[in-house]
Design a protein around this motif. Structure first.
Motif, mmCIF file in Angstrom:
data_model
loop_
_atom_site.group_PDB
_atom_site.id
_atom_site.type_symbol
_atom_site.label_atom_id
_atom_site.label_comp_id
_atom_site.label_asym_id
_atom_site.label_seq_id
_atom_site.Cartn_x
_atom_site.Cartn_y
_atom_site.Cartn_z
ATOM 1 N N PRO A 6 0.269 -1.219 -0.402
ATOM 2 C CA PRO A 6 -0.428 0.085 0.002
ATOM 3 C C PRO A 6 0.796 1.437 -0.222
ATOM 4 N N TRP A 9 0.005 3.889 -2.910
ATOM 5 C CA TRP A 9 -0.641 5.049 -3.038
ATOM 6 C C TRP A 9 -0.727 6.657 -2.557
ATOM 7 N N GLN A 10 -0.579 7.114 -3.912
ATOM 8 C CA GLN A 10 -1.037 8.521 -3.872
ATOM 9 C C GLN A 10 -2.130 9.580 -4.245
ATOM 10 N N ASP A 12 -5.183 11.490 -5.091
ATOM 11 C CA ASP A 12 -6.205 11.122 -6.682
ATOM 12 C C ASP A 12 -6.500 12.854 -6.925
ATOM 13 N N GLU A 19 -7.413 8.734 -3.076
ATOM 14 C CA GLU A 19 -6.322 8.064 -2.889
ATOM 15 C C GLU A 19 -5.672 7.061 -4.791
ATOM 16 N N GLN A 20 -4.834 6.801 -4.999
ATOM 17 C CA GLN A 20 -4.886 5.997 -6.615
ATOM 18 C C GLN A 20 -4.145 5.280 -6.498
ATOM 19 N N LEU A 21 -3.502 3.862 -6.690
ATOM 20 C CA LEU A 21 -2.614 2.989 -6.787
ATOM 21 C C LEU A 21 -2.633 2.042 -7.554
ATOM 22 N N THR A 36 -6.260 1.201 -12.356
ATOM 23 C CA THR A 36 -5.858 2.257 -11.708
ATOM 24 C C THR A 36 -7.165 1.998 -10.446
ATOM 25 N N ARG A 39 -9.342 4.584 -4.001
ATOM 26 C CA ARG A 39 -9.828 4.063 -3.047
ATOM 27 C C ARG A 39 -10.839 5.593 -1.742
ATOM 28 N N PHE A 89 -13.282 1.007 -3.159
ATOM 29 C CA PHE A 89 -12.215 1.587 -4.689
ATOM 30 C C PHE A 89 -13.212 0.963 -5.849
ATOM 31 N N ASP A 129 -3.852 -4.534 2.075
ATOM 32 C CA ASP A 129 -3.836 -3.671 2.864
ATOM 33 C C ASP A 129 -4.030 -4.154 4.315
#
Length: 350
Positions: A6, A9-10, A12, A19-21, A36, A39, A89, A129
């Motif tokens: 996790p 995560w950055q 969004d 946030e996005q991954l 992508t 969450r 998500f 997570d």
């Protein structure tokens, strides 16, 4: 199944709690592929942390998949779930939205099962997570093409989803079934010979206009037109062949073991010219055909007809939008109570 830490995560583009991954998926002849995952996590009060989160869906994850020529941008939809304690998500599939890379053919796929890899990567990231307790329930939530994709996936992977919610799912083509069956071989031939051949653009932008006119100031819609153009993305033969194959599978019958809730507009409208009627109806699909097709997807299917709703019922005018959320909340309350009771009975019988 590999897991993704996790730490990736950055923040969004939706800001606030989102946030996005990025999920690497390998590559194809157009270059690297990614999906992508976005969450939004439920806010936990001091009481939740000290005494446990007793909210109805505190043990539940929700995974949303968007439709054709679309991506995830609906903040309120996420907050509907997080307010009930669920982790929300949303998955931007390969070559859509946040996952679209330069030089790629937007939205292109040759078989809907290719998205199994996107979904598997998303589930792996959700399970990685450290706050995730074992045994969490999974609700699948799909809109339009996303509803078709998730319906087929849930049938292929029974026992993974605890419930499936479909927002105007594209379960049948916008033509009589006989016509679909007639054109499918021709599309298949074209898909083999010239898979990237484009079909004529028939979208006049009326659905986008209807959404803009129906927009609720209390629930503003901010759309990136590079990811969700006013007229739909180009339709290619290979992609259309994949869609028609999915429709044929639905028509033959599948079995989603989990309970299914289907949200539909009460009527369809045909967008040959602009009228205010298009702001109070589904101008994309034939809703009666979708309802009939839904009878083929599982033994427990509830259909909720929303008067005045658009194709995306959660982007309708205020009254229809509120009704859609109320109907969804009522169904979720009933499902959660029944599921909890079944769990108690199962534990008591051990």
């Amino acid at each position: 199944m590999s897991t993704i830490e996790p730490a990736g995560w950055q923040p969004d583009v939706l800001g606030d709690e989102f946030e996005q991954l990025t999920l690497p998926l390998g590559s194809d002849d157009e270059g690297p592929l990614v999906a992508t995952l976005v969450r939004a996590l439920p806010r936990r009060s001091i009481a939740h942390r000290l005494f446990g989160d007793g909210r109805q869906l505190a043990d539940t994850d929700v995974m949303y998949v968007h439709g054709w020529s679309d991506y995830f941008f609906q903040r309120r939809l996420a907050r509907f779930w997080t307010a009930r304690g669920a982790r929300f998500f949303a998955l931007d599939l390969r070559k859509y939205g946040r996952s679209l890379r330069p030089g790629q053919t937007a939205g292109y796929i040759t078989h809907l099962s290719e998205y199994d890899k996107d979904i598997a990567a998303a589930l792996a990231a959700m399970q990685a997570d450290p706050d995730r307790a074992a045994g969490r329930r999974l609700i699948l939530l799909g809109h339009s093409t996303g509803g078709l994709i998730l319906s087929l996936w849930a049938a292929r992977y029974p026992g993974v989803a605890s419930a499936v919610i479909l927002n105007s799912p594209w379960l049948e083509f916008q033509l009589p079934r006989f016509t679909r069956e007639t054109i499918a071989p021709l599309v298949g031939l074209q898909a083999r010979r010239r898979p990237l051949e484009r079909a004529p653009q028939v979208d006049l932008g009326f659905y986008s206009r209807a959404q803009n006119e129906a927009a609720d100031p209390a629930d503003p819609m901010e759309v990136n037109l590079a990811w969700r153009p006013e007229q739909t993305m180009a339709v290619h033969a290979g992609w259309l062949h994949a869609i028609l194959g999915g429709h044929a599978t639905i028509a033959a019958g599948i079995r989603i073991a989990a309970p299914v809730c289907l949200l539909l507009s009460a009527r369809s409208a045909y967008p040959t010219s602009w009228s205010d009627e298009l702001t109070r109806a589904d101008s994309v699909l034939v809703v009666d055909d979708i309802a009939r097709a839904a009878l083929k997807i599982g033994p427990s299917v509830t259909i909720e007809w929303i008067d005045g709703a658009l194709h995306d019922v959660f982007l309708s005018r205020h009254d229809a939008r509120e009704e859609a959320y109320a109907r969804l909340g009522r169904w979720v309350d009933g499902w959660a109570a029944q599921d909890a009771a079944a769990g108690r009975r199962a534990r008591a019988s051990r």
